[in-house]
Design a protein around this motif. Structure first.
Motif, PDB file in Angstrom:
ATOM      1  N   ALA A  87       0.604  -1.215   0.047  1.00 21.40           N
ATOM      2  CA  ALA A  87      -0.097   0.014   0.123  1.00 21.40           C
ATOM      3  C   ALA A  87       0.927   1.409   0.128  1.00 21.40           C
ATOM      4  CB  ALA A  87      -0.987   0.068   1.118  1.00 21.40           C
ATOM      5  N   ALA A  88       1.889   1.176   0.767  1.00 19.01           N
ATOM      6  CA  ALA A  88       2.885   2.443   0.787  1.00 19.01           C
ATOM      7  C   ALA A  88       3.493   2.899  -0.546  1.00 19.01           C
ATOM      8  CB  ALA A  88       4.013   2.053   1.609  1.00 19.01           C
ATOM      9  N   LEU A  89       4.006   1.793  -1.185  1.00 16.69           N
ATOM     10  CA  LEU A  89       4.237   2.124  -2.643  1.00 16.69           C
ATOM     11  C   LEU A  89       3.197   2.440  -3.512  1.00 16.69           C
ATOM     12  CD1 LEU A  89       7.261  -0.457  -3.258  1.00 16.69           C
ATOM     13  CD2 LEU A  89       7.234   2.011  -3.166  1.00 16.69           C
ATOM     14  N   TRP A  90       1.885   1.922  -3.427  1.00 12.14           N
ATOM     15  CA  TRP A  90       0.800   2.248  -4.382  1.00 12.14           C
ATOM     16  C   TRP A  90       0.491   3.777  -4.167  1.00 12.14           C
ATOM     17  CZ3 TRP A  90      -0.332   0.316  -8.508  1.00 12.14           C
ATOM     18  CH2 TRP A  90      -0.374  -1.029  -8.642  1.00 12.14           C
ATOM     19  N   TRP A  91       0.641   4.083  -2.799  1.00  8.53           N
ATOM     20  CA  TRP A  91       0.407   5.693  -2.614  1.00  8.53           C
ATOM     21  C   TRP A  91       1.445   6.357  -3.145  1.00  8.53           C
ATOM     22  CZ3 TRP A  91      -4.170   7.807  -1.703  1.00  8.53           C
ATOM     23  CH2 TRP A  91      -4.945   7.052  -0.979  1.00  8.53           C
ATOM     24  N   VAL A  92       2.530   6.306  -3.175  1.00  3.68           N
ATOM     25  CA  VAL A  92       3.816   6.843  -3.556  1.00  3.68           C
ATOM     26  C   VAL A  92       3.684   7.087  -5.156  1.00  3.68           C
ATOM     27  CG1 VAL A  92       6.073   7.038  -4.011  1.00  3.68           C
ATOM     28  CG2 VAL A  92       5.478   6.435  -1.703  1.00  3.68           C
ATOM     29  N   ALA A  93       3.186   5.889  -5.560  1.00 11.42           N
ATOM     30  CA  ALA A  93       3.080   5.996  -7.102  1.00 11.42           C
ATOM     31  C   ALA A  93       1.850   6.784  -7.642  1.00 11.42           C
ATOM     32  CB  ALA A  93       2.856   4.554  -7.818  1.00 11.42           C
ATOM     33  N   ALA A  94       0.818   6.813  -6.849  1.00  5.83           N
ATOM     34  CA  ALA A  94      -0.171   7.784  -7.059  1.00  5.83           C
ATOM     35  C   ALA A  94       0.162   9.250  -7.117  1.00  5.83           C
ATOM     36  CB  ALA A  94      -1.570   7.406  -6.299  1.00  5.83           C
ATOM     37  N   GLY A  95       0.787   9.479  -5.833  1.00  4.87           N
ATOM     38  CA  GLY A  95       1.117  11.090  -5.937  1.00  4.87           C
ATOM     39  C   GLY A  95       2.252  11.323  -6.820  1.00  4.87           C
ATOM     40  N   LEU A  96       3.165  10.324  -7.513  1.00  6.48           N
ATOM     41  CA  LEU A  96       4.114  10.813  -8.403  1.00  6.48           C
ATOM     42  C   LEU A  96       3.289  11.109  -9.811  1.00  6.48           C
ATOM     43  CD1 LEU A  96       6.862   8.296  -7.563  1.00  6.48           C
ATOM     44  CD2 LEU A  96       7.029  10.766  -7.419  1.00  6.48           C
ATOM     45  N   VAL A  97       2.365  10.197  -9.992  1.00 14.05           N
ATOM     46  CA  VAL A  97       1.467  10.470 -11.163  1.00 14.05           C
ATOM     47  C   VAL A  97       0.787  11.741 -11.325  1.00 14.05           C
ATOM     48  CG1 VAL A  97      -0.316   9.651 -12.557  1.00 14.05           C
ATOM     49  CG2 VAL A  97       1.174   8.069 -11.813  1.00 14.05           C
ATOM     50  N   ALA A  98       0.388  12.183 -10.051  1.00 13.86           N
ATOM     51  CA  ALA A  98      -0.380  13.328  -9.784  1.00 13.86           C
ATOM     52  C   ALA A  98       0.601  14.616 -10.091  1.00 13.86           C
ATOM     53  CB  ALA A  98      -0.920  13.572  -8.555  1.00 13.86           C
ATOM     54  N   SER A  99       1.888  14.420  -9.545  1.00 12.95           N
ATOM     55  CA  SER A  99       3.031  15.341  -9.649  1.00 12.95           C
ATOM     56  C   SER A  99       3.406  15.452 -11.167  1.00 12.95           C
ATOM     57  CB  SER A  99       4.157  15.227  -8.775  1.00 12.95           C
ATOM     58  OG  SER A  99       5.268  16.198  -9.205  1.00 12.95           O
ATOM     59  N   LEU A 100       3.351  14.293 -11.816  1.00 12.37           N
ATOM     60  CA  LEU A 100       3.982  14.314 -13.342  1.00 12.37           C
ATOM     61  C   LEU A 100       2.763  15.252 -14.047  1.00 12.37           C
ATOM     62  CD1 LEU A 100       6.009  13.256 -15.344  1.00 12.37           C
ATOM     63  CD2 LEU A 100       4.407  11.172 -15.571  1.00 12.37           C
ATOM     64  N   VAL A 101       1.671  14.710 -13.812  1.00 12.36           N
ATOM     65  CA  VAL A 101       0.573  15.554 -14.704  1.00 12.36           C
ATOM     66  C   VAL A 101       0.718  17.013 -14.391  1.00 12.36           C
ATOM     67  CG1 VAL A 101      -1.870  15.971 -15.137  1.00 12.36           C
ATOM     68  CG2 VAL A 101      -1.150  13.540 -14.800  1.00 12.36           C
ATOM     69  N   ALA A 102       0.731  17.351 -13.108  1.00 14.86           N
ATOM     70  CA  ALA A 102       0.932  18.836 -12.811  1.00 14.86           C
ATOM     71  C   ALA A 102       2.131  19.395 -13.300  1.00 14.86           C
ATOM     72  CB  ALA A 102       0.818  19.068 -11.325  1.00 14.86           C
ATOM     73  N   ASP A 103       3.277  18.964 -13.104  1.00 16.35           N
ATOM     74  CA  ASP A 103       4.740  19.354 -13.730  1.00 16.35           C
ATOM     75  C   ASP A 103       4.542  19.734 -15.193  1.00 16.35           C
ATOM     76  OD1 ASP A 103       5.418  19.549 -11.203  1.00 16.35           O
ATOM     77  OD2 ASP A 103       6.922  17.751 -11.415  1.00 16.35           O
ATOM     78  N   THR A 104       3.747  18.479 -16.096  1.00 18.11           N
ATOM     79  CA  THR A 104       3.717  18.798 -17.513  1.00 18.11           C
ATOM     80  C   THR A 104       2.933  20.013 -17.981  1.00 18.11           C
ATOM     81  OG1 THR A 104       4.079  16.142 -17.442  1.00 18.11           O
ATOM     82  CG2 THR A 104       3.122  17.560 -19.419  1.00 18.11           C
ATOM     83  N   LEU A 105       1.952  19.977 -17.063  1.00 20.57           N
ATOM     84  CA  LEU A 105       0.906  21.220 -17.478  1.00 20.57           C
ATOM     85  C   LEU A 105       1.498  22.368 -17.127  1.00 20.57           C
ATOM     86  CD1 LEU A 105      -2.376  19.901 -16.147  1.00 20.57           C
ATOM     87  CD2 LEU A 105      -1.625  20.214 -18.408  1.00 20.57           C
ATOM     88  N   GLN A 106       2.334  22.553 -16.038  1.00 21.96           N
ATOM     89  CA  GLN A 106       3.307  23.722 -15.565  1.00 21.96           C
ATOM     90  C   GLN A 106       4.406  23.941 -16.798  1.00 21.96           C
ATOM     91  OE1 GLN A 106       2.681  25.865 -13.339  1.00 21.96           O
ATOM     92  NE2 GLN A 106       4.786  26.892 -13.325  1.00 21.96           N
ATOM     93  N   ASN A 107       4.939  23.024 -17.254  1.00 23.97           N
ATOM     94  CA  ASN A 107       6.231  23.392 -17.957  1.00 23.97           C
ATOM     95  C   ASN A 107       5.598  23.858 -19.487  1.00 23.97           C
ATOM     96  OD1 ASN A 107       8.098  22.151 -16.482  1.00 23.97           O
ATOM     97  ND2 ASN A 107       8.035  20.096 -17.099  1.00 23.97           N
ATOM     98  N   VAL A 108       4.358  23.376 -19.871  1.00 24.78           N
ATOM     99  CA  VAL A 108       3.544  23.832 -21.004  1.00 24.78           C
ATOM    100  C   VAL A 108       3.191  25.327 -20.695  1.00 24.78           C
ATOM    101  CG1 VAL A 108       1.738  23.570 -22.727  1.00 24.78           C
ATOM    102  CG2 VAL A 108       2.891  21.566 -21.728  1.00 24.78           C
TER     103      VAL A 108
END
Length: 497
Positions: free
Chosen positions: A199-220
């Motif tokens: 469960a710990a790694l699943w939550w970390v992965a979910a957070g990283l995906v959210a950050s990746l989406v936000a960072d991509t939008l921010q870069n654009v």
């Protein structure tokens, strides 16, 4: 006693954890969406996101300090990362309140350093759960990351670094953020592909995906707009990212206490095959599309990326072939070996005995076949238990193997019976070795042995039948003795006369 179903024991610290977690989780949507919608332009609306990040930082610290000390290192790194991020977010908030839209700032340096620390923490978490990383899983994550990285290099990093209208600092930071996104892609792929997840790694992965989406939008947004202020939905994604780290730490205690396990070598499932195919083919597909649109300017870079991916795919195929060979060898070994004692099984014995007969005939050596039976084994089992009986079988087999090998053969014949084949220069020396085997039975137990010498013409079935008859005679004569087959004794008596 720990309550079943709860990752942590109830108590005062549990109450603090629930309060901090509740505030962090609720603050994310309330402070990033609801407050700005109700009070647009207010100071509270501008500070709402920062309040949410602060609650998440407290949540992570409370949860991380409950992780056992020997497993706390990754979470300590994450706490330092959260501290850097909180300072950077505060710095950014102050600039926004002042109306200062300069970019980049010192806060960007802190954000980038925080992401690097996140990468170190995630890899440490993966190592805690996988003692030895599988080479194939690392290649799979690398293939996906390289496919994304080539596109980022060609369409984002390259243009940002070459933009002469921007300052050197802006070009460096504008190139660094996409590189961080490539790193996040690798971390997500590393967690999801071939890692022993909890469960710990699943939550970390979910957070990283959210950050990746936000960072991509921010870069654009940074590359296409002069404004550096983030929309509410992007703040929600980043707030979710910070909150998930605390949620991951909540479940870390139950998962991190498990011992690290060797990571199994995994083959290609259909889902993994599709993901790898898409990742490996993306640069080539983009190159074809651009050529069709009359824009071949990035063909060299995309072609180089495709060649790199081809090398990685070939390495993955080599790894799969290596796995197949290893598994084939393991299955062959299992088919030849008795699982309890580790010596040859009866099927392997039949094959190897025929080879021993051929070798004996070629060398002109004496071939002796002995059947060994542990005396009163059923009584030993009844008195000491089946585990002790199994241990007796293992220890006896190991002791006999050390004496017989190399050059000889030992196999489990069935139950408490073992079969031994020996080559010897003469019969007397061979019998001495058989008598020595009788002395090696562990735990004060004894064995009976029947032994027969191959006459040079008989088949192996007949030879084994004579050894079995001799074993029967040894048991009838009082056990704990070696009895040669009667035909052997008679033949050698006539030879002596």
């Amino acid at each position: 006693m720990r309550t079943p179903g709860l990752p942590l024991a109830l108590g005062p610290s549990w109450t603090a954890l629930v309060v901090a977690g509740g505030l962090a989780v609720l603050a994310a949507p309330v402070c990033t969406l609801l407050v700005p919608a109700v009070m647009p332009g207010s100071l509270l609306a501008q500070l709402g996101y920062l309040i949410s990040v602060g609650f998440s930082a407290v949540f992570l610290c409370v949860a991380a300090f409950r992780v056992p000390r020997e497993h706390r290192r990754p979470w300590t790194i994450l706490m330092w990362m959260m501290a850097l991020s909180l300072v950077a977010e505060t710095w950014t908030a102050v600039l926004e309140i002042r109306g200062d839209e300069q970019w980049p700032t010192g806060a960007d340096v802190l954000f980038i350093a925080g992401y690097v620390m996140m990468g170190c923490a995630v890899m440490a978490l993966v190592r805690q759960r996988n003692d030895r990383p599988a080479f194939g899983s690392l290649l799979d994550a690398g293939i996906v990351t390289t496919g994304v990285g080539v596109l980022a290099l060609v369409f984002v990093i390259g243009p940002a670094a070459a933009d002469s209208t921007q300052s050197v600092a802006a070009r460096v930071v504008g190139s660094a953020y996409p590189l961080i996104d490539v790193l996040i892609t690798f971390l997500v792929a590393r967690i999801l592909i071939g890692s022993r997840r909890d469960a710990a790694l699943w939550w970390v992965a979910a957070g990283l995906v959210a950050s990746l989406v936000a960072d991509t939008l921010q870069n654009v947004m940074v590359l296409t707009s002069s404004s550096a202020q983030s929309p509410s939905y992007m703040n929600l994604l980043w707030a979710f990212y910070y909150a998930t780290l605390g949620l991951a730490a909540v479940f870390a205690r139950s998962g991190s206490g498990a011992p690290a396990e060797p990571q199994p070598q995994t083959g290609l499932t259909m889902l993994r095959l599709v993901v790898l195919a898409v990742g490996a083919a993306t640069p080539a597909i983009v190159q074809v599309v651009l050529a069709a649109l009359g824009r071949p300017e990035n063909g060299a870079q995309l072609g180089a990326g495709s060649l790199l991916l081809l090398v990685m795919v070939l390495a993955r195929i080599w790894d799969l072939l290596h796995q197949v060979r290893e598994q084939s060898d393991q299955m062959a070994e299992m088919a030849r070996t008795d699982p309890l004692t580790g010596v040859a099984n009866r099927r392997s014995w039949d094959f190897e005995l025929e080879r021993a007969r051929v070798a004996s005939a070629r060398m002109g050596a004496v071939l002796l076949v002995a059947l060994l039976d542990l005396d009163h084994f059923k009584k030993y089992n009844d008195e000491h238990g089946h585990q002790a009986g199994d241990d007796l079988l293992r220890q006896a087999a190991q002791a006999w193997s050390r004496r017989v090998e190399p050059g000889g053969l030992i196999a489990r014949w069935g139950g408490e019976e073992f079969a031994v084949a020996l080559h010897s220069a003469d019969r007397a020396r061979g019998l001495q070795m058989v008598h020595a085997l009788r002395e090696l039975v562990p735990y004060g137990q004894t064995c009976s042995i029947g032994v027969a010498e191959w006459d040079g013409t008989e088949d192996m079935v007949t030879l084994l039948k004579r050894a079995d008859d001799a074993l029967y005679q040894a048991k009838r004569s009082g056990r704990d003795r070696v009895v040669p087959a009667a035909a052997d004794a008679g033949r050698h008596t006539r030879a002596s006369a």
